[in-house]
Scaffold this motif. Structure first.
Motif, PDB file in Angstrom:
ATOM      1  N   LEU A  41       0.834  -1.204   0.000  1.00  0.00           N
ATOM      2  CA  LEU A  41       0.000   0.000   0.000  1.00  0.00           C
ATOM      3  C   LEU A  41       0.868   1.253   0.000  1.00  0.00           C
ATOM      4  N   SER A  42       1.874   1.277   0.838  1.00  0.00           N
ATOM      5  CA  SER A  42       2.775   2.425   0.925  1.00  0.00           C
ATOM      6  C   SER A  42       3.522   2.655  -0.387  1.00  0.00           C
ATOM      7  N   GLN A  43       3.923   1.575  -1.029  1.00  0.00           N
ATOM      8  CA  GLN A  43       4.635   1.691  -2.314  1.00  0.00           C
ATOM      9  C   GLN A  43       3.741   2.335  -3.377  1.00  0.00           C
ATOM     10  N   LEU A  44       2.479   1.927  -3.426  1.00  0.00           N
ATOM     11  CA  LEU A  44       1.563   2.526  -4.402  1.00  0.00           C
ATOM     12  C   LEU A  44       1.240   3.979  -4.060  1.00  0.00           C
ATOM     13  N   ILE A  45       1.165   4.295  -2.785  1.00  0.00           N
ATOM     14  CA  ILE A  45       0.989   5.697  -2.378  1.00  0.00           C
ATOM     15  C   ILE A  45       2.171   6.511  -2.879  1.00  0.00           C
ATOM     16  N   ASP A  46       3.371   5.970  -2.677  1.00  0.00           N
ATOM     17  CA  ASP A  46       4.592   6.656  -3.124  1.00  0.00           C
ATOM     18  C   ASP A  46       4.589   6.861  -4.638  1.00  0.00           C
ATOM     19  N   GLU A  47       4.243   5.830  -5.387  1.00  0.00           N
ATOM     20  CA  GLU A  47       4.250   5.929  -6.849  1.00  0.00           C
ATOM     21  C   GLU A  47       3.217   6.945  -7.342  1.00  0.00           C
ATOM     22  N   ALA A  48       2.009   6.902  -6.790  1.00  0.00           N
ATOM     23  CA  ALA A  48       0.966   7.842  -7.212  1.00  0.00           C
ATOM     24  C   ALA A  48       1.373   9.279  -6.870  1.00  0.00           C
ATOM     25  N   THR A  49       1.933   9.456  -5.694  1.00  0.00           N
ATOM     26  CA  THR A  49       2.360  10.792  -5.266  1.00  0.00           C
ATOM     27  C   THR A  49       3.490  11.315  -6.150  1.00  0.00           C
ATOM     28  N   GLY A  63      -4.409   5.780 -13.706  1.00  0.00           N
ATOM     29  CA  GLY A  63      -4.167   4.334 -13.646  1.00  0.00           C
ATOM     30  C   GLY A  63      -3.525   3.923 -12.340  1.00  0.00           C
ATOM     31  N   ARG A  64      -2.553   4.715 -11.888  1.00  0.00           N
ATOM     32  CA  ARG A  64      -1.864   4.384 -10.636  1.00  0.00           C
ATOM     33  C   ARG A  64      -2.815   4.554  -9.446  1.00  0.00           C
ATOM     34  N   VAL A  65      -3.642   5.589  -9.470  1.00  0.00           N
ATOM     35  CA  VAL A  65      -4.588   5.804  -8.365  1.00  0.00           C
ATOM     36  C   VAL A  65      -5.651   4.699  -8.353  1.00  0.00           C
ATOM     37  N   ALA A  66      -6.056   4.215  -9.521  1.00  0.00           N
ATOM     38  CA  ALA A  66      -7.000   3.083  -9.581  1.00  0.00           C
ATOM     39  C   ALA A  66      -6.349   1.839  -8.969  1.00  0.00           C
ATOM     40  N   ASP A  67      -5.070   1.608  -9.265  1.00  0.00           N
ATOM     41  CA  ASP A  67      -4.344   0.490  -8.645  1.00  0.00           C
ATOM     42  C   ASP A  67      -4.289   0.668  -7.129  1.00  0.00           C
ATOM     43  N   LEU A  68      -4.051   1.887  -6.699  1.00  0.00           N
ATOM     44  CA  LEU A  68      -3.992   2.197  -5.271  1.00  0.00           C
ATOM     45  C   LEU A  68      -5.336   1.922  -4.600  1.00  0.00           C
ATOM     46  N   ALA A  69      -6.425   2.290  -5.246  1.00  0.00           N
ATOM     47  CA  ALA A  69      -7.766   2.049  -4.689  1.00  0.00           C
ATOM     48  C   ALA A  69      -7.998   0.543  -4.509  1.00  0.00           C
ATOM     49  N   ARG A  70      -7.603  -0.246  -5.501  1.00  0.00           N
ATOM     50  CA  ARG A  70      -7.740  -1.709  -5.401  1.00  0.00           C
ATOM     51  C   ARG A  70      -6.885  -2.261  -4.256  1.00  0.00           C
ATOM     52  N   CYS A  71      -5.670  -1.784  -4.169  1.00  0.00           N
ATOM     53  CA  CYS A  71      -4.757  -2.252  -3.118  1.00  0.00           C
ATOM     54  C   CYS A  71      -5.299  -1.892  -1.733  1.00  0.00           C
ATOM     55  N   ARG A  73      -8.436  -1.507  -0.865  1.00  0.00           N
ATOM     56  CA  ARG A  73      -9.563  -2.406  -0.571  1.00  0.00           C
ATOM     57  C   ARG A  73      -9.060  -3.794  -0.177  1.00  0.00           C
ATOM     58  N   GLU A  74      -8.037  -4.291  -0.877  1.00  0.00           N
ATOM     59  CA  GLU A  74      -7.455  -5.591  -0.531  1.00  0.00           C
ATOM     60  C   GLU A  74      -6.844  -5.555   0.871  1.00  0.00           C
ATOM     61  N   HIS A  75      -6.214  -4.435   1.201  1.00  0.00           N
ATOM     62  CA  HIS A  75      -5.616  -4.295   2.529  1.00  0.00           C
ATOM     63  C   HIS A  75      -6.709  -4.291   3.605  1.00  0.00           C
ATOM     64  N   GLN A  76      -7.823  -3.614   3.336  1.00  0.00           N
ATOM     65  CA  GLN A  76      -8.944  -3.632   4.278  1.00  0.00           C
ATOM     66  C   GLN A  76      -9.452  -5.058   4.490  1.00  0.00           C
ATOM     67  N   LEU A  77      -9.569  -5.798   3.412  1.00  0.00           N
ATOM     68  CA  LEU A  77     -10.014  -7.184   3.498  1.00  0.00           C
ATOM     69  C   LEU A  77      -8.999  -8.021   4.282  1.00  0.00           C
ATOM     70  N   PHE A  78      -7.725  -7.795   4.033  1.00  0.00           N
ATOM     71  CA  PHE A  78      -6.672  -8.498   4.765  1.00  0.00           C
ATOM     72  C   PHE A  78      -6.817  -8.282   6.266  1.00  0.00           C
ATOM     73  N   LEU A  79      -7.133  -7.049   6.668  1.00  0.00           N
ATOM     74  CA  LEU A  79      -7.254  -6.735   8.095  1.00  0.00           C
ATOM     75  C   LEU A  79      -8.324  -7.570   8.783  1.00  0.00           C
ATOM     76  N   THR A  80      -9.389  -7.869   8.062  1.00  0.00           N
ATOM     77  CA  THR A  80     -10.470  -8.650   8.680  1.00  0.00           C
ATOM     78  C   THR A  80     -10.020 -10.059   9.027  1.00  0.00           C
ATOM     79  N   GLY A  81      -8.997 -10.562   8.342  1.00  0.00           N
ATOM     80  CA  GLY A  81      -8.513 -11.913   8.591  1.00  0.00           C
ATOM     81  C   GLY A  81      -7.432 -12.007   9.644  1.00  0.00           C
ATOM     82  N   LEU A  82      -7.011 -10.883  10.202  1.00  0.00           N
ATOM     83  CA  LEU A  82      -5.979 -10.929  11.235  1.00  0.00           C
ATOM     84  C   LEU A  82      -6.541 -11.531  12.518  1.00  0.00           C
TER      85      LEU A  82
END
Length: 179
Positions: A41-49, A63-71, A73-82
């Protein structure tokens, strides 16, 4: 022995440095997975910025911000499984709240980019502010989790506690009256 996050945070000056720092951490499996997800997530934030600041064309940024949005959402989903050890931390709720705000800011920025809105600059500034806040919350969360799961921290809690002042006074008083 790993260095605490708090001693390293003052050296983290960019989103890319945070991403690299997260990948270097040594921790248990849950912590490593959290660090990996957050590093992506941080890497995509860095790239978009960087793209936005470099004045890249709108399509590349979009395109990069769309990738960031997907990432995100995936990170949010990951958190639910912790595991429950993560969910039990007060910082976990604060981090989830910050992440939701970041996801909203990403969506607003993406929409402004797609519509070529004059509000794109304001949306970007809001996104960047929330990105720093969210990553700060994440570093705190990881630090708290690793501190609570650190076997050395358990030793300090297991050490016998010194009696309170009134208990020491009471024990002394008993010895005086027995004489």
């Amino acid at each position: 022995m790993r260095a605490p996050l708090t001693s390293l945070q003052h050296t983290l000056q960019s989103f890319g440095e945070i991403s690299r720092f997260l990948r270097e951490g040594v921790a248990d499996e849950d912590s490593r997975l959290m660090r990996d997800s957050l590093a992506a997530l941080s890497q995509l934030i860095d790239e978009a910025t960087r793209l936005r600041r470099a004045g890249a064309d709108a399509a590349a940024i979009t395109g990069r911000v769309a990738d960031l949005a997907r990432c995100a959402r995936e990170h949010q989903l990951f958190l639910t499984g912790l595991g429950s050890a993560w969910h039990a931390l007060y910082e976990f709720g604060a981090y989830q709240q910050a992440l939701r705000a970041l996801c909203s800011a990403i969506a607003a920025w993406l929409q402004a980019l797609e519509r070529h809105s004059s509000r794109e600059g304001a949306c970007f500034r809001q996104f960047e502010l929330l990105a720093w806040r969210t990553l700060g919350e994440a570093l705190l969360l990881i630090d708290m989790y690793e501190h609570h799961s650190d076997p050395l921290s358990d030793l300090a809690e297991a050490a016998p506690r010194r009696p309170a002042g009134w208990q020491r006074l009471r024990a002394w008083w008993r010895t005086v009256w027995r004489r």
